[in-house]
Design a protein around this motif. Structure first.
Motif, PDB file in Angstrom:
ATOM      1  N   GLY A 100       4.571   5.969   2.275  1.00 38.62           N
ATOM      2  CA  GLY A 100       3.686   6.706   1.389  1.00 38.62           C
ATOM      3  C   GLY A 100       4.355   7.948   0.854  1.00 38.62           C
ATOM      4  O   GLY A 100       5.571   8.128   0.977  1.00 38.62           O
ATOM      5  N   LEU A 101       3.549   8.826   0.259  1.00 41.55           N
ATOM      6  CA  LEU A 101       4.033  10.080  -0.293  1.00 41.55           C
ATOM      7  C   LEU A 101       3.188  11.217   0.259  1.00 41.55           C
ATOM      8  O   LEU A 101       1.984  11.067   0.479  1.00 41.55           O
ATOM      9  CB  LEU A 101       3.942  10.081  -1.823  1.00 41.55           C
ATOM     10  N   GLY A 102       3.820  12.366   0.458  1.00 40.19           N
ATOM     11  CA  GLY A 102       3.113  13.558   0.881  1.00 40.19           C
ATOM     12  C   GLY A 102       3.415  14.699  -0.072  1.00 40.19           C
ATOM     13  O   GLY A 102       4.488  14.738  -0.690  1.00 40.19           O
ATOM     14  N   VAL A 103       2.476  15.618  -0.197  1.00 40.53           N
ATOM     15  CA  VAL A 103       2.666  16.781  -1.068  1.00 40.53           C
ATOM     16  C   VAL A 103       2.293  18.034  -0.300  1.00 40.53           C
ATOM     17  O   VAL A 103       1.180  18.146   0.213  1.00 40.53           O
ATOM     18  CB  VAL A 103       1.792  16.721  -2.336  1.00 40.53           C
ATOM     19  N   ALA A 104       3.223  18.961  -0.218  1.00 43.42           N
ATOM     20  CA  ALA A 104       2.967  20.274   0.362  1.00 43.42           C
ATOM     21  C   ALA A 104       3.764  21.296  -0.432  1.00 43.42           C
ATOM     22  O   ALA A 104       4.904  21.040  -0.819  1.00 43.42           O
ATOM     23  CB  ALA A 104       3.368  20.301   1.837  1.00 43.42           C
ATOM     24  N   ASP A 105       3.110  22.431  -0.711  1.00 46.38           N
ATOM     25  CA  ASP A 105       3.776  23.505  -1.468  1.00 46.38           C
ATOM     26  C   ASP A 105       4.309  23.017  -2.814  1.00 46.38           C
ATOM     27  O   ASP A 105       5.338  23.503  -3.310  1.00 46.38           O
ATOM     28  CB  ASP A 105       4.919  24.109  -0.650  1.00 46.38           C
ATOM     29  N   GLY A 106       3.626  22.047  -3.402  1.00 41.73           N
ATOM     30  CA  GLY A 106       4.017  21.568  -4.721  1.00 41.73           C
ATOM     31  C   GLY A 106       5.170  20.596  -4.743  1.00 41.73           C
ATOM     32  O   GLY A 106       5.606  20.182  -5.813  1.00 41.73           O
ATOM     33  N   HIS A 107       5.691  20.202  -3.575  1.00 43.46           N
ATOM     34  CA  HIS A 107       6.809  19.267  -3.514  1.00 43.46           C
ATOM     35  C   HIS A 107       6.309  17.886  -3.093  1.00 43.46           C
ATOM     36  O   HIS A 107       5.671  17.744  -2.041  1.00 43.46           O
ATOM     37  CB  HIS A 107       7.872  19.754  -2.522  1.00 43.46           C
TER      38      HIS A 107
ATOM     39  N   LEU B 140       0.832  -1.199   0.000  1.00 41.54           N
ATOM     40  CA  LEU B 140       0.000   0.000   0.000  1.00 41.54           C
ATOM     41  C   LEU B 140       0.866   1.249   0.000  1.00 41.54           C
ATOM     42  O   LEU B 140       1.833   1.336   0.749  1.00 41.54           O
ATOM     43  CB  LEU B 140      -0.902   0.002   1.241  1.00 41.54           C
ATOM     44  N   VAL B 141       0.530   2.213  -0.863  1.00 44.66           N
ATOM     45  CA  VAL B 141       1.132   3.543  -0.838  1.00 44.66           C
ATOM     46  C   VAL B 141       0.026   4.542  -0.510  1.00 44.66           C
ATOM     47  O   VAL B 141      -0.934   4.687  -1.278  1.00 44.66           O
ATOM     48  CB  VAL B 141       1.785   3.908  -2.188  1.00 44.66           C
ATOM     49  N   ARG B 142       0.147   5.201   0.635  1.00 49.86           N
ATOM     50  CA  ARG B 142      -0.813   6.239   1.009  1.00 49.86           C
ATOM     51  C   ARG B 142      -0.317   7.583   0.475  1.00 49.86           C
ATOM     52  O   ARG B 142       0.872   7.881   0.557  1.00 49.86           O
ATOM     53  CB  ARG B 142      -0.957   6.328   2.529  1.00 49.86           C
ATOM     54  N   VAL B 143      -1.228   8.397  -0.047  1.00 44.25           N
ATOM     55  CA  VAL B 143      -0.869   9.715  -0.574  1.00 44.25           C
ATOM     56  C   VAL B 143      -1.653  10.775   0.191  1.00 44.25           C
ATOM     57  O   VAL B 143      -2.886  10.745   0.238  1.00 44.25           O
ATOM     58  CB  VAL B 143      -1.168   9.816  -2.077  1.00 44.25           C
ATOM     59  N   HIS B 144      -0.915  11.714   0.793  1.00 49.45           N
ATOM     60  CA  HIS B 144      -1.521  12.790   1.570  1.00 49.45           C
ATOM     61  C   HIS B 144      -1.132  14.135   0.974  1.00 49.45           C
ATOM     62  O   HIS B 144       0.032  14.355   0.622  1.00 49.45           O
ATOM     63  CB  HIS B 144      -1.051  12.714   3.023  1.00 49.45           C
ATOM     64  N   VAL B 145      -2.096  15.036   0.870  1.00 50.77           N
ATOM     65  CA  VAL B 145      -1.847  16.383   0.359  1.00 50.77           C
ATOM     66  C   VAL B 145      -2.045  17.386   1.486  1.00 50.77           C
ATOM     67  O   VAL B 145      -3.073  17.360   2.176  1.00 50.77           O
ATOM     68  CB  VAL B 145      -2.788  16.722  -0.814  1.00 50.77           C
ATOM     69  N   GLY B 146      -1.053  18.268   1.669  1.00 50.70           N
ATOM     70  CA  GLY B 146      -1.158  19.303   2.686  1.00 50.70           C
ATOM     71  C   GLY B 146      -0.067  19.184   3.726  1.00 50.70           C
ATOM     72  O   GLY B 146       0.769  18.284   3.699  1.00 50.70           O
ATOM     73  N   ALA B 147      -0.097  20.113   4.671  1.00 49.32           N
ATOM     74  CA  ALA B 147       0.910  20.124   5.730  1.00 49.32           C
ATOM     75  C   ALA B 147       0.745  18.898   6.620  1.00 49.32           C
ATOM     76  O   ALA B 147      -0.314  18.283   6.664  1.00 49.32           O
ATOM     77  CB  ALA B 147       0.781  21.404   6.543  1.00 49.32           C
ATOM     78  N   GLY B 148       1.796  18.560   7.301  1.00 48.38           N
ATOM     79  CA  GLY B 148       1.747  17.409   8.191  1.00 48.38           C
ATOM     80  C   GLY B 148       2.761  16.363   7.766  1.00 48.38           C
ATOM     81  O   GLY B 148       3.460  16.507   6.761  1.00 48.38           O
ATOM     82  N   SER B 149       2.830  15.321   8.554  1.00 50.91           N
ATOM     83  CA  SER B 149       3.822  14.289   8.291  1.00 50.91           C
ATOM     84  C   SER B 149       3.473  13.481   7.057  1.00 50.91           C
ATOM     85  O   SER B 149       2.305  13.305   6.722  1.00 50.91           O
ATOM     86  CB  SER B 149       3.939  13.356   9.505  1.00 50.91           C
TER      87      SER B 149
ATOM     88  N   ARG C 219       7.132  14.409  -1.606  1.00 52.96           N
ATOM     89  CA  ARG C 219       8.189  13.847  -0.752  1.00 52.96           C
ATOM     90  C   ARG C 219       7.840  12.414  -0.344  1.00 52.96           C
ATOM     91  O   ARG C 219       6.667  12.072  -0.212  1.00 52.96           O
ATOM     92  CB  ARG C 219       8.361  14.686   0.515  1.00 52.96           C
ATOM     93  N   ASP C 220       8.871  11.614  -0.116  1.00 61.38           N
ATOM     94  CA  ASP C 220       8.657  10.279   0.428  1.00 61.38           C
ATOM     95  C   ASP C 220       8.740  10.321   1.949  1.00 61.38           C
ATOM     96  O   ASP C 220       8.915  11.386   2.551  1.00 61.38           O
ATOM     97  CB  ASP C 220       9.642   9.273  -0.163  1.00 61.38           C
ATOM     98  N   GLY C 221       8.608   9.164   2.587  1.00 59.21           N
ATOM     99  CA  GLY C 221       8.584   9.107   4.036  1.00 59.21           C
ATOM    100  C   GLY C 221       9.865   9.575   4.695  1.00 59.21           C
ATOM    101  O   GLY C 221       9.853   9.979   5.864  1.00 59.21           O
ATOM    102  N   ALA C 222      10.975   9.546   3.943  1.00 64.27           N
ATOM    103  CA  ALA C 222      12.251  10.006   4.483  1.00 64.27           C
ATOM    104  C   ALA C 222      12.454  11.501   4.302  1.00 64.27           C
ATOM    105  O   ALA C 222      13.484  12.059   4.688  1.00 64.27           O
ATOM    106  CB  ALA C 222      13.400   9.244   3.827  1.00 64.27           C
ATOM    107  N   GLY C 223      11.473  12.160   3.667  1.00 70.00           N
ATOM    108  CA  GLY C 223      11.581  13.597   3.450  1.00 70.00           C
ATOM    109  C   GLY C 223      12.252  13.986   2.156  1.00 70.00           C
ATOM    110  O   GLY C 223      12.400  15.168   1.850  1.00 70.00           O
TER     111      GLY C 223
ATOM    112  N   VAL D  24       3.661   9.758  -9.596  1.00 73.62           N
ATOM    113  CA  VAL D  24       5.008   9.417  -9.137  1.00 73.62           C
ATOM    114  C   VAL D  24       5.006   8.033  -8.491  1.00 73.62           C
ATOM    115  O   VAL D  24       5.882   7.198  -8.755  1.00 73.62           O
ATOM    116  CB  VAL D  24       5.524  10.479  -8.144  1.00 73.62           C
ATOM    117  N   ALA D  25       4.004   7.759  -7.654  1.00 75.33           N
ATOM    118  CA  ALA D  25       3.931   6.463  -6.973  1.00 75.33           C
ATOM    119  C   ALA D  25       3.804   5.322  -7.965  1.00 75.33           C
ATOM    120  O   ALA D  25       4.480   4.285  -7.844  1.00 75.33           O
ATOM    121  CB  ALA D  25       2.753   6.459  -5.995  1.00 75.33           C
ATOM    122  N   VAL D  26       2.954   5.486  -8.966  1.00 77.30           N
ATOM    123  CA  VAL D  26       2.749   4.425  -9.960  1.00 77.30           C
ATOM    124  C   VAL D  26       4.009   4.226 -10.797  1.00 77.30           C
ATOM    125  O   VAL D  26       4.449   3.093 -11.036  1.00 77.30           O
ATOM    126  CB  VAL D  26       1.540   4.751 -10.852  1.00 77.30           C
ATOM    127  N   ALA D  27       4.605   5.326 -11.264  1.00 76.04           N
ATOM    128  CA  ALA D  27       5.804   5.216 -12.096  1.00 76.04           C
ATOM    129  C   ALA D  27       6.950   4.564 -11.330  1.00 76.04           C
ATOM    130  O   ALA D  27       7.703   3.755 -11.885  1.00 76.04           O
ATOM    131  CB  ALA D  27       6.213   6.599 -12.609  1.00 76.04           C
TER     132      ALA D  27
END
Length: 453
Positions: free
Chosen positions: A252-259, A238-247, A261-265, A290-293
């Motif tokens: 998974g992957l997170g997106v904030a300010d258009g960047h 499973l890859v979780r994708v979160h948009v917005g501030a926070g961890s 990032r992976d779990g390691a930052g 990005v996750a699929v590719a």
């Protein structure tokens, strides 16, 4: 075409003779099936007969001969009530499937390891499907794109070990695919939609979840409660994708300010400045791509290059032209307030063209974004209702038709003095009062903009 050989020598009933229905009939016949096709409309039957596809009124057929009923996704399976062909099939104990199910069976028979990426969600699935296909194609992969996004899946080249199928799926299509088993399954989000066809929100979400349950790897947006619950029920791969501030989610992957990032930052991609990927909703689209590719072993540099070169979808925040400082954007695909919200959050100094055949709730949910709008230009049947919502909050002009709105919006935007005023067609309405569909409406906007001196 993908010939459907898994029903070779068997009798198959087919109901629904639109584009996907005709493609399915051709694929079944090419694979050796005995097909009997029908439709409630005379036009579809006539098209099928002209192609040599056998047709007969299925109400008068002997259903004991049929191995399956292949149903078009637009035909009611359960709600508001089952179509008569569905009732006949169930009475005879005949399985009911759709064209995606035929593809899945053919893939397992031909090339069970062939990459198959399936994308669903209430919003954003078309852009994400196109973006994934673009990134993979730019990286040199053999890509076939279709499904709900336009090209019927059985019209595409058949599954092959080196060929990637990137397929958008609606809830209607998933409901007709009992053995759905993509190598990568994507769930973007879930908000209330199509409840007239699924009965309840719980049933709608359960149908979406089936795509994730059968997937080898699941990529799930977790920014709404139903999708987050589905992710929580998935135990592995499973890859979780979160948009917005926070961890960033673990694994998974997170997106904030258009960047992205992976779990390691580590920053995997930066979508700032990519015109076709403006707005937080497109950040999610980019992160999913990005996750699929990555799951398909695409080189990171080629992933980033594919994002940068993505042209976007026609009629979805499509940048049509710059005229001096003014940017013209075609968002004709925004046929409800939820879709228009994405465009209003992506721009400021907006000269907003809106209206048409209004949906329930109108534009009231968009009130928090009115401060981004410099002026509104009303067209179509919703004019009076929308004027009442805008009154006292946004200056507006009753334009009636799209050509008048474009002319006035272009003139006012050019004279505004803002650094980058935007003329935005994002109607928050269906088009049916003045245009046959949103594509024709968007095409007309594009023509009018390009004709400006």
């Amino acid at each position: 075409m993908t010939p459907v050989t898994t029903f070779s020598g068997q009798h198959v009933a087919l109901f629904g003779l639109g584009g996907s229905g005709l493609a399915t009939a051709r694929a079944l016949l090419a694979g050796g099936a005995e097909v009997v096709a029908w439709d409630d409309g005379a036009e579809g039957v006539a098209k099928a007969s002209a192609e040599g596809i056998p047709t007969a009124d299925l109400r008068e057929a002997d259903w004991s001969n049929f191995a399956a009923l292949v149903l078009a996704p637009g035909v009611p399976l359960t709600h508001p009530e089952p179509h008569w062909s569905v009732r006949r099939a169930k009475e005879a104990g005949v399985e009911i499937v759709g064209d995606i199910e035929l593809f899945c069976r053919e893939r397992r028979a031909r090339a069970p390891g062939a990459p198959f990426v399936a994308i669903t969600g209430t919003n954003g699935k078309s852009t994400t499907t196109a973006l994934i296909a673009h990134v993979l194609a730019e990286a040199g992969r053999d890509v076939q794109m279709g499904g709900n996004i336009g090209t019927a899946i059985l019209s595409l080249a058949p599954p092959d070990g080196n060929r990637v199928h990137v397929i958008e799926l609606s809830s209607f299509q998933i409901d007709l695919t009992p053995s759905l088993d993509p190598s990568v399954g994507v769930l973007m989000n879930i908000t209330p939609d199509h409840l007239d066809r699924h009965g309840t929100m719980e049933q709608y979400a359960a149908i979406k979840e089936r795509l994730i349950q059968g997937a080898g790897l699941a990529v799930v947006g977790i920014d709404d409660a139903p999708s987050r619950a589905i992710a929580d029920r998935r135990s592995d791969r499973l890859v979780r994708v979160h948009v917005g501030a926070g961890s960033v989610p673990a694994e998974g992957l997170g997106v904030a300010d258009g960047h992205v990032r992976d779990g390691a930052g580590e920053v995997l991609a930066d979508v700032n400045g990519i015109g076709s990927l403006r707005g937080a909703h497109n950040w999610q689209n980019a992160a999913v791509a990005v996750a699929v590719a990555r799951a398909l072993d695409v080189d990171p540099d080629r992933i980033r290059a594919g994002l940068v070169s993505f042209p976007g979808l026609p009629h979805r925040m499509e940048e049509v032209r710059r005229r001096g400082a003014v940017l013209f954007v075609n968002d004709s695909k925004a046929t409800n307030a939820d879709s228009t919200e994405k465009a209003l959050t992506a721009f400021r100094d907006i000269h907003w063209i809106l209206g048409g055949k209004a949906k329930e709730g109108g534009i009231f949910p968009l009130v928090p974004y009115f401060e981004r709008v410099a002026h509104a230009y009303l067209i179509g049947a919703a004019t009076d209702a929308f004027a009442a919502t805008l009154e006292g909050a946004v200056p507006y002009t009753r334009c009636g038709t799209l050509d008048v709105a474009v002319e006035q919006a272009a003139a006012n935007a050019a004279a505004s003095g803002a650094p980058e005023p935007v003329v935005l067609l994002s109607p928050a309405c269906a088009s049916y009062d003045q245009f046959r569909n949103f594509e024709i409406r968007g095409d007309r906007f594009r023509e009018l903009v390009k004709a400006l001196p």
